[in-house]
Scaffold this motif. Structure first.
Motif, PDB file in Angstrom:
ATOM      1  N   ALA A 117      30.402  34.778  34.685  1.00  0.00           N
ATOM      2  CA  ALA A 117      28.916  34.570  34.924  1.00  0.00           C
ATOM      3  C   ALA A 117      28.604  35.963  35.696  1.00  0.00           C
ATOM      4  O   ALA A 117      27.615  36.855  35.373  1.00  0.00           O
ATOM      5  N   THR A 118      29.349  36.432  36.726  1.00  0.00           N
ATOM      6  CA  THR A 118      29.172  37.995  37.317  1.00  0.00           C
ATOM      7  C   THR A 118      29.315  38.941  36.420  1.00  0.00           C
ATOM      8  O   THR A 118      28.441  39.789  36.179  1.00  0.00           O
ATOM      9  N   LEU A 119      29.995  39.046  35.496  1.00  0.00           N
ATOM     10  CA  LEU A 119      30.295  40.003  34.576  1.00  0.00           C
ATOM     11  C   LEU A 119      28.858  40.204  33.410  1.00  0.00           C
ATOM     12  O   LEU A 119      28.510  41.228  32.990  1.00  0.00           O
ATOM     13  N   GLU A 120      28.422  38.817  33.254  1.00  0.00           N
ATOM     14  CA  GLU A 120      27.285  38.842  32.423  1.00  0.00           C
ATOM     15  C   GLU A 120      26.069  38.927  33.199  1.00  0.00           C
ATOM     16  O   GLU A 120      25.113  38.819  32.421  1.00  0.00           O
ATOM     17  N   GLY A 121      26.015  39.194  34.349  1.00  0.00           N
ATOM     18  CA  GLY A 121      24.832  39.202  35.222  1.00  0.00           C
ATOM     19  C   GLY A 121      24.054  37.608  35.295  1.00  0.00           C
ATOM     20  O   GLY A 121      23.047  37.893  35.477  1.00  0.00           O
ATOM     21  N   LYS A 122      24.675  36.701  35.286  1.00  0.00           N
ATOM     22  CA  LYS A 122      24.094  35.192  35.216  1.00  0.00           C
ATOM     23  C   LYS A 122      24.721  34.608  36.426  1.00  0.00           C
ATOM     24  O   LYS A 122      24.558  33.282  36.224  1.00  0.00           O
ATOM     25  N   ALA A 123      25.308  35.091  37.318  1.00  0.00           N
ATOM     26  CA  ALA A 123      25.926  34.222  38.387  1.00  0.00           C
ATOM     27  C   ALA A 123      25.069  33.842  39.296  1.00  0.00           C
ATOM     28  O   ALA A 123      24.003  34.423  39.632  1.00  0.00           O
ATOM     29  N   THR A 124      25.330  32.452  39.867  1.00  0.00           N
ATOM     30  CA  THR A 124      24.417  31.921  40.754  1.00  0.00           C
ATOM     31  C   THR A 124      24.818  32.447  42.184  1.00  0.00           C
ATOM     32  O   THR A 124      25.909  33.055  42.107  1.00  0.00           O
TER      33      THR A 124
END
Length: 175
Positions: A117-124
């Motif tokens: 998610a961090t790599l995709e820019g979607k991390a909470t």
């Protein structure tokens, strides 16, 4: 010594097993207590049953039994405690109480999801605050995240294979 001690137990369930030892017969005046020694210590008195002993515990007797490995030691006493012998009965793996599990995913699976998610820019914010190697996910460089992703992918794949969920890339076809 003969024992029916189970190899594993689920916290929150009843527990029962039987022990027979020719040197420690109820008819000879022995009393017995089993100790579960692990993340916490619990004691269970044994009840005479013919030539052996039965250890039984209701869920309320095992309250706060934490998951993990436990050594089981049995202590026999007689003559008002003047005679005492202790014998190791084995080990018991206590599994988490399924009614108390809030997130059943393994650390590896949670870490992999946070990294991807961090790599995709979607991390909470919770994912970014997750700690790995004593650092927050948000503090890793892209290169470090890619290395961690590969490591955690391998761990998750191994967990899936061990659980019989496949995970292999092999397809066999017979014509």
């Amino acid at each position: 010594m003969e024992s029916t001690l189970p190899r594993q137990h689920t916290a929150g369930d009843s527990l029962s097993w039987r022990v027979e030892h020719p040197g420690y017969q109820p008819s000879d005046g022995w009393e017995v207590i089993a100790y579960l020694i692990g993340p916490v210590v619990k004691s269970l008195p044994g009840e005479a049953d013919g030539e052996g002993w039965v250890f039984s515990a209701k869920p309320s007797d095992l309250e706060n039994l934490e998951p993990g490995p436990y050594r089981v030691r049995i202590t026999w006493t007689k003559d008002n405690g003047d005679t005492r012998d202790t014998i190791e009965d084995g080990t018991l793996k206590v599994l988490a109480d399924p009614t108390q599990i809030t997130d059943g995913r393994s650390h590896a699976r949670r870490a992999l999801e946070a990294i991807e998610a961090t790599l995709e820019g979607k991390a909470t914010s919770g994912m970014l605050d997750m700690r790995m190697n004593d650092r927050q996910v948000r503090s890793f460089s892209v290169e470090e995240l890619l290395k961690l992703r590969d490591r955690y992918r391998a761990e998750v794949a191994a967990e899936d294979r061990a659980a019989g969920l496949g995970g292999g890339n092999r397809l066999t076809v017979r014509l």
